[in-house]
Structures are given as C-alpha cells and as structure tokens.
Write a protein that holds these residues in place. Structure first.
Motif, PDB file in Angstrom:
ATOM      1  N   SER A 231      63.847  31.804  49.937  1.00 29.73           N
ATOM      2  CA  SER A 231      64.943  32.211  51.082  1.00 29.73           C
ATOM      3  C   SER A 231      64.239  33.196  52.254  1.00 29.73           C
ATOM      4  O   SER A 231      64.795  33.935  52.474  1.00 29.73           O
ATOM      5  N   VAL A 232      62.920  32.742  52.387  1.00 31.74           N
ATOM      6  CA  VAL A 232      62.321  33.427  53.518  1.00 31.74           C
ATOM      7  C   VAL A 232      61.895  32.703  54.554  1.00 31.74           C
ATOM      8  O   VAL A 232      61.544  31.422  54.400  1.00 31.74           O
ATOM      9  N   GLY A 233      61.923  32.982  55.899  1.00 31.43           N
ATOM     10  CA  GLY A 233      61.615  32.322  56.711  1.00 31.43           C
ATOM     11  C   GLY A 233      60.146  31.890  57.022  1.00 31.43           C
ATOM     12  O   GLY A 233      59.168  32.840  56.526  1.00 31.43           O
ATOM     13  N   TYR A 234      59.653  30.529  56.941  1.00 31.50           N
ATOM     14  CA  TYR A 234      58.452  30.127  57.166  1.00 31.50           C
ATOM     15  C   TYR A 234      57.602  30.791  58.082  1.00 31.50           C
ATOM     16  O   TYR A 234      56.401  31.278  57.847  1.00 31.50           O
ATOM     17  N   GLN A 235      58.021  31.457  59.197  1.00 31.03           N
ATOM     18  CA  GLN A 235      57.262  32.064  60.190  1.00 31.03           C
ATOM     19  C   GLN A 235      57.000  33.325  59.884  1.00 31.03           C
ATOM     20  O   GLN A 235      55.897  33.881  59.889  1.00 31.03           O
TER      21      GLN A 235
ATOM     22  N   LEU B   6      56.299  33.956  56.554  1.00 31.47           N
ATOM     23  CA  LEU B   6      54.966  33.987  55.595  1.00 31.47           C
ATOM     24  C   LEU B   6      53.741  33.633  56.469  1.00 31.47           C
ATOM     25  O   LEU B   6      52.759  34.033  56.239  1.00 31.47           O
ATOM     26  N   TYR B   7      54.053  32.557  57.384  1.00 38.69           N
ATOM     27  CA  TYR B   7      52.968  32.408  58.531  1.00 38.69           C
ATOM     28  C   TYR B   7      52.340  33.412  59.096  1.00 38.69           C
ATOM     29  O   TYR B   7      50.979  33.866  59.262  1.00 38.69           O
ATOM     30  N   GLU B   8      53.137  34.473  59.431  1.00 39.03           N
ATOM     31  CA  GLU B   8      52.520  35.486  60.025  1.00 39.03           C
ATOM     32  C   GLU B   8      51.621  36.652  59.192  1.00 39.03           C
ATOM     33  O   GLU B   8      50.696  37.120  59.486  1.00 39.03           O
ATOM     34  N   MET B   9      52.129  36.500  57.831  1.00 35.93           N
ATOM     35  CA  MET B   9      51.293  37.263  57.056  1.00 35.93           C
ATOM     36  C   MET B   9      50.158  36.538  56.707  1.00 35.93           C
ATOM     37  O   MET B   9      49.033  37.273  56.611  1.00 35.93           O
ATOM     38  N   LEU B  10      50.073  35.261  56.610  1.00 41.82           N
ATOM     39  CA  LEU B  10      48.716  34.770  56.511  1.00 41.82           C
ATOM     40  C   LEU B  10      47.994  34.860  57.578  1.00 41.82           C
ATOM     41  O   LEU B  10      46.569  34.970  57.689  1.00 41.82           O
TER      42      LEU B  10
ATOM     43  N   GLY C  83      41.478  23.781  48.129  1.00 41.31           N
ATOM     44  CA  GLY C  83      40.742  22.978  48.705  1.00 41.31           C
ATOM     45  C   GLY C  83      40.774  23.392  50.060  1.00 41.31           C
ATOM     46  O   GLY C  83      40.102  22.931  51.035  1.00 41.31           O
ATOM     47  N   GLY C  84      41.560  24.364  50.489  1.00 34.92           N
ATOM     48  CA  GLY C  84      41.962  24.795  51.840  1.00 34.92           C
ATOM     49  C   GLY C  84      42.737  23.915  52.940  1.00 34.92           C
ATOM     50  O   GLY C  84      42.403  24.094  54.105  1.00 34.92           O
ATOM     51  N   LYS C  85      43.046  22.732  52.196  1.00 33.17           N
ATOM     52  CA  LYS C  85      43.401  21.770  52.809  1.00 33.17           C
ATOM     53  C   LYS C  85      44.880  22.246  53.898  1.00 33.17           C
ATOM     54  O   LYS C  85      45.741  22.621  53.357  1.00 33.17           O
ATOM     55  N   PRO C  86      44.542  22.080  55.319  1.00 37.22           N
ATOM     56  CA  PRO C  86      45.795  22.552  56.149  1.00 37.22           C
ATOM     57  C   PRO C  86      47.037  21.827  55.841  1.00 37.22           C
ATOM     58  O   PRO C  86      48.171  22.544  55.522  1.00 37.22           O
ATOM     59  N   GLU C  87      47.187  20.533  55.425  1.00 37.65           N
ATOM     60  CA  GLU C  87      48.243  19.986  55.152  1.00 37.65           C
ATOM     61  C   GLU C  87      49.072  20.666  53.702  1.00 37.65           C
ATOM     62  O   GLU C  87      49.822  20.711  53.426  1.00 37.65           O
ATOM     63  N   TYR C  88      47.950  21.131  52.708  1.00 40.59           N
ATOM     64  CA  TYR C  88      48.538  21.656  51.459  1.00 40.59           C
ATOM     65  C   TYR C  88      49.083  22.906  51.970  1.00 40.59           C
ATOM     66  O   TYR C  88      49.977  23.436  51.401  1.00 40.59           O
ATOM     67  N   GLY C  89      48.479  23.679  52.845  1.00 38.83           N
ATOM     68  CA  GLY C  89      48.847  25.148  53.289  1.00 38.83           C
ATOM     69  C   GLY C  89      50.152  25.001  53.857  1.00 38.83           C
ATOM     70  O   GLY C  89      51.131  25.944  53.524  1.00 38.83           O
ATOM     71  N   LYS C  90      50.374  23.957  54.950  1.00 39.03           N
ATOM     72  CA  LYS C  90      51.689  24.160  55.490  1.00 39.03           C
ATOM     73  C   LYS C  90      52.881  23.407  54.526  1.00 39.03           C
ATOM     74  O   LYS C  90      54.019  24.337  54.428  1.00 39.03           O
ATOM     75  N   VAL C  91      52.705  22.489  53.648  1.00 37.00           N
ATOM     76  CA  VAL C  91      53.730  22.231  52.696  1.00 37.00           C
ATOM     77  C   VAL C  91      53.865  23.161  51.535  1.00 37.00           C
ATOM     78  O   VAL C  91      55.061  23.508  51.117  1.00 37.00           O
ATOM     79  N   GLY C  92      52.797  23.821  51.229  1.00 37.76           N
ATOM     80  CA  GLY C  92      52.994  24.949  50.102  1.00 37.76           C
ATOM     81  C   GLY C  92      53.810  26.212  50.702  1.00 37.76           C
ATOM     82  O   GLY C  92      54.484  26.709  50.000  1.00 37.76           O
ATOM     83  N   MET C  93      53.356  26.502  52.150  1.00 35.20           N
ATOM     84  CA  MET C  93      54.070  27.774  52.626  1.00 35.20           C
ATOM     85  C   MET C  93      55.697  27.218  52.945  1.00 35.20           C
ATOM     86  O   MET C  93      56.568  27.950  52.709  1.00 35.20           O
ATOM     87  N   GLN C  94      55.998  25.986  53.373  1.00 35.13           N
ATOM     88  CA  GLN C  94      57.330  25.530  53.413  1.00 35.13           C
ATOM     89  C   GLN C  94      57.958  25.766  52.215  1.00 35.13           C
ATOM     90  O   GLN C  94      59.080  26.259  51.872  1.00 35.13           O
ATOM     91  N   ARG C  95      57.316  25.268  51.014  1.00 36.37           N
ATOM     92  CA  ARG C  95      57.892  25.315  49.558  1.00 36.37           C
ATOM     93  C   ARG C  95      58.236  26.780  49.244  1.00 36.37           C
ATOM     94  O   ARG C  95      59.405  26.943  48.803  1.00 36.37           O
ATOM     95  N   LEU C  96      57.203  27.589  49.468  1.00 34.84           N
ATOM     96  CA  LEU C  96      57.326  28.770  49.174  1.00 34.84           C
ATOM     97  C   LEU C  96      58.702  29.552  50.030  1.00 34.84           C
ATOM     98  O   LEU C  96      59.342  30.238  49.264  1.00 34.84           O
ATOM     99  N   ALA C  97      58.369  29.391  51.111  1.00 32.53           N
ATOM    100  CA  ALA C  97      59.460  29.786  52.274  1.00 32.53           C
ATOM    101  C   ALA C  97      61.056  29.263  51.651  1.00 32.53           C
ATOM    102  O   ALA C  97      62.027  30.314  51.373  1.00 32.53           O
ATOM    103  N   ASP C  98      61.297  28.360  51.166  1.00 37.36           N
ATOM    104  CA  ASP C  98      62.538  27.718  50.693  1.00 37.36           C
ATOM    105  C   ASP C  98      62.715  28.268  49.336  1.00 37.36           C
ATOM    106  O   ASP C  98      63.734  28.508  49.236  1.00 37.36           O
ATOM    107  N   ASP C  99      61.827  28.365  48.557  1.00 36.05           N
ATOM    108  CA  ASP C  99      62.012  28.746  47.312  1.00 36.05           C
ATOM    109  C   ASP C  99      62.398  30.339  47.035  1.00 36.05           C
ATOM    110  O   ASP C  99      63.052  30.803  46.533  1.00 36.05           O
TER     111      ASP C  99
END
Length: 132
Positions: A66-70, A72-76, A48-64
């Motif tokens: 062990s990569v910095g959220y920043q 992943l955010y730069e890649m996006l 759905g392109g929801k910003p809240e999903y993107g932020k939560v999903g990226m944080q989860r991905l970063a945590d899983d």
C-alpha cells in the motif's frame, strides 16, 4: 546489507524498513529509503535485470505494501544515480530525488554541492536545474 533472495523476503524487509523510516529522523530516513532502493535494484538484477520484470515487480510491491509506485521508483532511481551513497545529513530525501533526475554525474555532483552550500530548498534546486 541483507539481499532479498525472494520476492517474499524483499516485501518483508521493505515493509519493516518503511515502518522504521516513519519514526526516524530525516537523515536516517534518507539512508533507509536508499537501502530500500538498493534492495529493489538487487532483486530486479537478480531476475535478469529485465525492465518489464522491474516494472511489474515494483507495481506488485507497491500494491502489496500500500505504497505508491512513484515512491518506490524514486528509491530505485536514487540508488541507481548514487551507486555509492554518502549523506552528510545536509539534504533531504526530496533533494536526492530531484538530483537523481540528472544523468550526468559531474553535473549532479555540482548541483548537489551548490544546494548544500546555498542551503537550497528542493524547489530552488528544481528551478536552478531547469534554468541550467
């Protein structure tokens, strides 16, 4: 490009590409990071392109991963700034991250061309953007 239908497949693909990127040369690393951003973007848009999903999903991905959220955010961000991406191998990933902060496409292209022609470092590029 394989699109990750589920979070689990996204995580697996990104993990593999990050590992491969560590051993790649600079140009291949740029291409891999862009493809990771593309996969993340498709995954977020698929939910759905929801910003809240993107932020939560990226944080989860970063945590899983062990990569910095920043990171992943730069890649996006680079993926979104460059929907069609062609690298000639003349700029580093750091250059593209810096260029992705420019919203105006024509202005971004102009700075990119100057950076390539002038062989600017990332810091020079940042300084020139700040100077306007």
């Amino acid at each position: 490009m394989a699109k990750a239908a589920t979070y689990t497949s996204l995580r697996s693909q990104v993990r593999r590409m990050l590992r491969e990127g560590e051993d790649a040369g600079a140009e291949k690393r740029v291409a891999r990071y862009y493809r990771i951003g593309e996969m993340i973007d498709f995954h977020v848009l698929g939910h759905g392109g929801k910003p809240e999903y993107g932020k939560v999903g990226m944080q989860r991905l970063a945590d899983d991963l062990s990569v910095g959220y920043q990171r992943l955010y730069e890649m996006l961000s680079v993926r979104r700034a460059y929907p069609i991406f062609r690298t000639g191998g003349k700029l580093s990933w750091a250059h593209y991250v810096t260029l992705s902060t420019i919203d105006d496409e024509r202005l971004r292209e102009a700075y990119e061309a100057h950076a390539v022609r002038g062989r600017w470092s990332r810091q020079t590029l940042r300084d020139r953007i700040r100077e306007g």
